[in-house]
Design a protein around this motif. Structure first.
Motif, short mmCIF file in Angstrom:
data_model
loop_
_atom_site.label_atom_id
_atom_site.label_comp_id
_atom_site.label_asym_id
_atom_site.label_seq_id
_atom_site.Cartn_x
_atom_site.Cartn_y
_atom_site.Cartn_z
N PRO A 77 0.82 -1.23 0.00
CA PRO A 77 0.00 0.00 0.00
C PRO A 77 0.85 1.27 0.00
O PRO A 77 0.45 2.28 -0.58
CB PRO A 77 -0.83 -0.12 1.28
N TRP A 78 2.01 1.21 0.65
CA TRP A 78 2.89 2.37 0.67
C TRP A 78 3.51 2.61 -0.71
O TRP A 78 3.76 3.76 -1.09
CB TRP A 78 3.98 2.22 1.73
N VAL A 79 3.79 1.55 -1.44
CA VAL A 79 4.29 1.71 -2.81
C VAL A 79 3.31 2.54 -3.63
O VAL A 79 3.70 3.51 -4.31
CB VAL A 79 4.53 0.34 -3.47
N ASP A 80 2.03 2.18 -3.55
CA ASP A 80 1.01 2.93 -4.30
C ASP A 80 0.94 4.38 -3.86
O ASP A 80 0.87 5.30 -4.68
CB ASP A 80 -0.36 2.27 -4.14
N ARG A 81 0.96 4.58 -2.55
CA ARG A 81 0.80 5.95 -2.04
C ARG A 81 2.03 6.81 -2.35
O ARG A 81 1.90 7.96 -2.79
CB ARG A 81 0.54 5.93 -0.53
N VAL A 82 3.21 6.28 -2.12
CA VAL A 82 4.43 7.06 -2.37
C VAL A 82 4.58 7.34 -3.86
O VAL A 82 4.96 8.46 -4.26
CB VAL A 82 5.67 6.32 -1.81
N ALA A 83 4.28 6.36 -4.70
CA ALA A 83 4.33 6.60 -6.15
C ALA A 83 3.36 7.72 -6.54
O ALA A 83 3.69 8.59 -7.36
CB ALA A 83 3.99 5.32 -6.90
N SER A 84 2.17 7.72 -5.93
CA SER A 84 1.19 8.77 -6.22
C SER A 84 1.70 10.13 -5.78
O SER A 84 1.53 11.13 -6.50
CB SER A 84 -0.14 8.44 -5.52
N ALA A 119 15.29 -2.06 2.62
CA ALA A 119 15.23 -0.90 1.73
C ALA A 119 15.39 -1.31 0.28
O ALA A 119 14.76 -0.75 -0.62
CB ALA A 119 16.30 0.12 2.12
N GLN A 120 16.22 -2.32 0.04
CA GLN A 120 16.40 -2.81 -1.32
C GLN A 120 15.11 -3.47 -1.83
O GLN A 120 14.72 -3.29 -2.99
CB GLN A 120 17.57 -3.79 -1.39
N VAL A 121 14.46 -4.24 -0.97
CA VAL A 121 13.17 -4.84 -1.35
C VAL A 121 12.16 -3.73 -1.65
O VAL A 121 11.45 -3.76 -2.67
CB VAL A 121 12.65 -5.76 -0.23
N TRP A 122 12.08 -2.75 -0.75
CA TRP A 122 11.16 -1.63 -0.95
C TRP A 122 11.40 -0.93 -2.29
O TRP A 122 10.47 -0.70 -3.06
CB TRP A 122 11.31 -0.63 0.20
N GLN A 123 12.66 -0.60 -2.57
CA GLN A 123 12.94 0.14 -3.79
C GLN A 123 12.65 -0.68 -5.05
O GLN A 123 12.19 -0.15 -6.06
CB GLN A 123 14.40 0.62 -3.80
N SER A 124 12.87 -2.00 -4.98
CA SER A 124 12.55 -2.85 -6.12
C SER A 124 11.05 -2.85 -6.37
O SER A 124 10.59 -2.85 -7.52
CB SER A 124 13.06 -4.27 -5.89
N MET A 125 10.24 -2.82 -5.31
CA MET A 125 8.79 -2.77 -5.45
C MET A 125 8.34 -1.42 -6.02
O MET A 125 7.46 -1.35 -6.89
CB MET A 125 8.11 -3.03 -4.10
N LEU A 126 8.96 -0.34 -5.54
CA LEU A 126 8.61 0.98 -6.04
C LEU A 126 8.97 1.12 -7.52
O LEU A 126 8.24 1.74 -8.30
CB LEU A 126 9.31 2.06 -5.21
N LEU A 127 10.08 0.53 -7.93
CA LEU A 127 10.50 0.59 -9.33
C LEU A 127 9.50 -0.11 -10.25
O LEU A 127 9.31 0.31 -11.40
CB LEU A 127 11.89 -0.04 -9.49
N GLU A 128 8.88 -1.17 -9.77
CA GLU A 128 7.87 -1.84 -10.58
C GLU A 128 6.66 -0.92 -10.82
O GLU A 128 6.04 -0.97 -11.89
CB GLU A 128 7.41 -3.12 -9.88
N LEU A 134 6.86 2.55 -10.41
CA LEU A 134 7.34 3.84 -10.89
C LEU A 134 8.74 3.64 -11.46
O LEU A 134 9.73 3.82 -10.76
CB LEU A 134 7.36 4.83 -9.72
N PRO A 135 8.86 3.25 -12.73
CA PRO A 135 10.16 2.88 -13.30
C PRO A 135 11.23 3.96 -13.19
O PRO A 135 12.43 3.66 -13.18
CB PRO A 135 9.82 2.57 -14.77
N GLY A 136 10.84 5.21 -13.07
CA GLY A 136 11.83 6.28 -12.96
C GLY A 136 12.29 6.55 -11.56
O GLY A 136 12.99 7.54 -11.31
N ALA A 137 11.93 5.68 -10.61
CA ALA A 137 12.25 5.95 -9.21
C ALA A 137 13.71 5.77 -8.88
O ALA A 137 14.18 6.21 -7.83
CB ALA A 137 11.41 5.05 -8.30
N GLY A 138 14.50 5.10 -9.76
CA GLY A 138 15.93 4.94 -9.52
C GLY A 138 16.25 3.71 -8.70
O GLY A 138 15.44 3.25 -7.90
N ALA A 139 17.44 3.21 -8.90
CA ALA A 139 17.91 2.03 -8.17
C ALA A 139 18.88 2.44 -7.08
O ALA A 139 19.56 3.46 -7.19
CB ALA A 139 18.58 1.04 -9.13
N LEU A 140 18.96 1.64 -6.02
CA LEU A 140 19.91 1.92 -4.95
C LEU A 140 21.32 1.56 -5.40
O LEU A 140 21.54 0.51 -6.01
CB LEU A 140 19.55 1.14 -3.69
N ALA A 141 22.27 2.41 -5.06
CA ALA A 141 23.66 2.22 -5.49
C ALA A 141 24.41 1.31 -4.54
O ALA A 141 25.46 1.66 -4.01
CB ALA A 141 24.36 3.57 -5.60
#
Length: 281
Positions: free
Chosen positions: A221-228, A252-261, A263-270
């Motif tokens: 649910p946070w992925v949807d809200r943060v992407a919005s 955090a890596q799991v979270w960012q991978s979900m957000l990228l799905e 919001l593809p422009g969200a960026g990857a963790l370095a």
């Protein structure tokens, strides 16, 4: 950092992160190559020196943000019933960080109830511009959707001040099977998830389940809200905690991978992907 929002952890160093973070001269420098903000829990327990703050400033880029907590003596011991001199003394110490400060995390204890709200309004109103804060409350009355909570929310809206959202549902869904989990469940509040829409950047503190993959259902649910929020032009702050914060970078890596799905422009963790990362999936 290329993230279109702020992502961080409750600290900038942990021995378990050594295999994940890229090389750097200091723990903060290594951390800031992956994350662009951090919770300043250290200032809650002890005020640093100006020299320490100057050192921290040299180790981060201009777009990094420290969300510092006011000292425990101010928020918990005195429940914000403090003099302007006490607040100014703290602000003077952290002045070297002024250009990389996000909102202060004004974390209030469960003892801070509706009867103390006048102290909160005085405190916020007396913060010198451009400094501001995000307020985290823990008193049960502020989660009942009654008049006490409405009064709190009206006051925060009037000051365009965000209400920190603590989401500890995943943490309390975990069986108390280890000392780390039991300790986290003792210390973290078990409160409902209440968001207050304001123009100020939202601050979300997510406390994870000890089993990494179990967190996906709570993060979704946070992925949807943060992407919005990001798509609407807002720049929220998201902080990732775990019962054992040695696992926070992995979550955090799991979270960012979900957000990228989403919001593809969200960026990857370095992260240092050349090293083995056991236990992620």
């Amino acid at each position: 950092m290329t993230l279109p929002y702020f992502l961080g952890c409750p600290q900038w160093q942990h021995p378990s992160w050594n295999r994940l973070l890229p090389a750097g001269n200091t723990p903060l420098a290594r951390y800031s190559q992956v994350f662009n903000c951090v919770e300043g829990n250290t200032t809650f327990y002890a005020t640093p020196t100006q020299a320490q703050c100057r050192q921290w400033r040299t180790q981060v880029s201009d777009d990094f943000r420290f969300l510092l907590k006011f000292p425990r003596a101010i928020t918990h011991d005195q429940l914000l019933a403090v003099t302007l001199g006490e607040v100014r003394a703290f602000l003077e110490v952290i002045a070297p960080l002024e250009d990389v400060l996000g909102p202060f995390l004004l974390q209030l204890p469960a003892a801070f109830g509706p009867q103390h709200l006048d102290a909160l309004w005085r405190f916020i109103d007396n913060l010198p511009a451009p400094l501001n804060c995000a307020v985290e409350v823990r008193h049960p009355a502020f989660f009942t959707k009654g008049e006490e909570e409405r009064t709190l929310n009206r006051g925060l809206r009037a000051r365009n001040t965000a209400r920190v959202c603590m989401d500890s549902r995943a943490l309390f869904a975990a069986p108390a099977a280890s000392e780390a989990i039991r300790d986290a469940q003792r210390k973290k509040p078990k409160v409902p998830v209440h968001l207050l829409p304001v123009e100020a950047p939202q601050v979300v503190r997510f406390i994870g389940h000890s089993e990494l993959e179990t967190n996906r259902q709570y993060l979704a649910p946070w992925v949807d809200r943060v992407a919005s929020w990001i798509e609407s032009g807002y720049v929220p702050y998201v902080f990732i905690h775990m019962p054992d914060n040695g696992d926070a970078v992995s979550l955090a890596q799991v979270w960012q991978s979900m957000l990228l799905e989403k919001l593809p422009g969200a960026g990857a963790l370095a992260l240092d992907t050349q090293r083995p990362q056991m236990g992620l999936f």
